[in-house]
Design an enzyme around this catalytic site. Structure first.
Site, short mmCIF file in Angstrom:
data_model
loop_
_atom_site.label_atom_id
_atom_site.label_comp_id
_atom_site.label_asym_id
_atom_site.label_seq_id
_atom_site.Cartn_x
_atom_site.Cartn_y
_atom_site.Cartn_z
N ASP A 199 38.46 42.15 42.63
CA ASP A 199 37.58 43.32 42.53
C ASP A 199 36.65 43.40 43.75
O ASP A 199 36.53 44.45 44.39
CB ASP A 199 36.79 43.32 41.22
CG ASP A 199 36.22 41.96 40.86
OD1 ASP A 199 36.49 40.97 41.57
OD2 ASP A 199 35.47 41.88 39.86
N ASP A 223 49.79 46.32 43.41
CA ASP A 223 50.07 47.74 43.19
C ASP A 223 48.81 48.56 43.49
O ASP A 223 48.84 49.55 44.22
CB ASP A 223 50.52 47.92 41.73
CG ASP A 223 51.24 49.23 41.50
OD1 ASP A 223 51.46 49.97 42.48
OD2 ASP A 223 51.57 49.52 40.34
N ASP A 227 47.67 50.99 47.06
CA ASP A 227 47.32 52.42 47.00
C ASP A 227 45.92 52.65 47.56
O ASP A 227 45.66 53.66 48.23
CB ASP A 227 47.36 52.94 45.55
CG ASP A 227 48.76 53.41 45.14
OD1 ASP A 227 49.74 52.87 45.67
OD2 ASP A 227 48.86 54.30 44.28
MG MG Z 1 52.03 52.17 42.47
#
Ligand code: MG
Ligand code: NAI
Length: 326
Positions: A199, A223, A227
């Site tokens: 985080d 993932d 992004d």
């Molecule tokens: Mg993704």
């Protein structure tokens, strides 16, 4: 002998950017035989099956697979496909390019994401009405494999900074094992690394991406952080990825089927074309891979550009410009 390439365009803009990548590959002097196969929402609507057995076989038998994107069936398509090609590592480079108006123009990151377990284990259940659970699986073997891959990748590609992302302060058993194993690998290899709580890492990546190089991540963290990095460099239209296993590999853009722009012919083909460049390098065509990347970089710098990058060009116009450069 020709390399056999499985081509799975899928849904939405997947079906628009995949032909663009194939067109670019066609402009090179490489011996590829393309075998097209179906997957995704459209074939599910027709046959009831989002990933037909025939498509699995095509991907399993090919030397490499190019995959566009699936829509709502993404989890039923891409997770099993990554398994079919035996890929344990998902490599997601996120770089800023000259000439583009990026949030962070000094970004050169590579996420090396564990690709088989974590919270994407698929082991979910409804215990009773209103209560559902998910089993997070972490094994020492998969953690070691991804860490070894990440450190090797960093060395081969000239990255000095290696960061191991985790959340072991809360997920003590699962991420405890992940970070313990990955740091052990770094120590055994005699390599420098940092560990970072994922985080806080998200914040630091936004503020100081230049402090990081290769980031070794558990599945979900990789993932999400990739992004996030896409946002730093100009959007999802720019991020390619490789799913790599010992014997086979699948290449796909990080983005999905983008229903908001699908059918308009304006999807940015760069992520898909850069995925094809990763495939070229994987198959030993290093020079061709670099040529393709160079051509994409030139077009990003000089235009034409698709609307996500502030331009008004179509997918086809950008693709033609890349082919032109080649
Ligand atoms: Mg993704
Ligand atoms: P998305 O990646 O499809 O789109 C997110 C945003 O980025 C949208 O505004 C889209 O227009 C933009 N975008 C993405 N790629 C672009 C490109 N090449 N050029 C220009 N703009 C681009 O993610 P979203 O909206 O969360 O998901 C849409 C569908 O895609 C869902 O059904 C999801 O399940 C699926 N999906 C599939 C994936 C896969 O097949 N590997 C991965 C991620 C999502």
């Amino acid at each position: 002998m020709a390399h056999e390439i499985a081509v799975i365009p899928g849904d939405g803009i997947g079906a628009e950017v995949t032909p663009a990548a194939v067109e670019v590959l066609g402009a090179l002097d490489v011996d590829f035989e393309f075998v097209e196969a179906d997957a995704g929402d459209a074939v599910r609507d027709e046959t009831g099956e989002p990933l037909p057995e025939e498509t699995r076989e095509t991907a399993a038998e090919a030397d490499a697979t190019l995959f566009g994107a699936a829509g709502e069936t993404a989890a039923d398509v891409i997770l099993p496909l990554r398994e079919v090609v035996g890929s344990f590592a998902n490599v997601r480079p996120a770089r800023s390019y000259p000439g583009l108006d990026a949030v962070q123009p000094d970004t050169d990151l590579v996420f090396v994401r564990e690709n088989t377990e974590g919270v994407y284990s698929g082991i979910e259940s409804e215990i009773h009405d209103g209560v559902r659970t998910l089993t997070r699986v972490v094994t020492g073997d998969a953690s070691r494999e991804i860490a070894e891959f990440g450190f090797r990748y960093a060395r081969q590609h000239g990255y000095d900074d290696v960061t191991i992302a985790h959340k072991a302060n809360v997920m003590r058993e699962t991420d405890g094992l992940f970070v313990e194993t990955a740091t052990e690998v770094g120590d055994d290899l005699g390599r420098a690394y940092d560990t970072a709580l994922m985080d806080a890492l998200a914040m630091h990546l936004v503020m100081h991406p230049e402090d990081y190089g290769v980031v070794i991540c558990p599945n979900l963290a990789g993932d999400m952080l990739s992004d996030l990095a896409a946002g730093l460099v100009g959007g999802l239209g720019l991020l390619p990825s490789a799913n790599v296993g010992p014997e086979n590999a699948l290449f796909e853009p990080v983005h999905g089927s983008a229903p908001d722009i699908a059918g308009q012919g304006i999807a940015n083909p760069s992520a898909m074309i850069l995925s094809a460049a990763l495939m070229l390098e994987h198959l030993g065509y290093d020079e061709d891979g670099q040529r393709v990347r160079g051509a994409v970089e030139d077009v990003l710098d000089e235009g034409p550009r698709t609307p996500d990058l502030g331009g008004d060009a179509s997918t086809d116009e950008v693709t033609a410009a890349v082919v032109d450069r080649l």
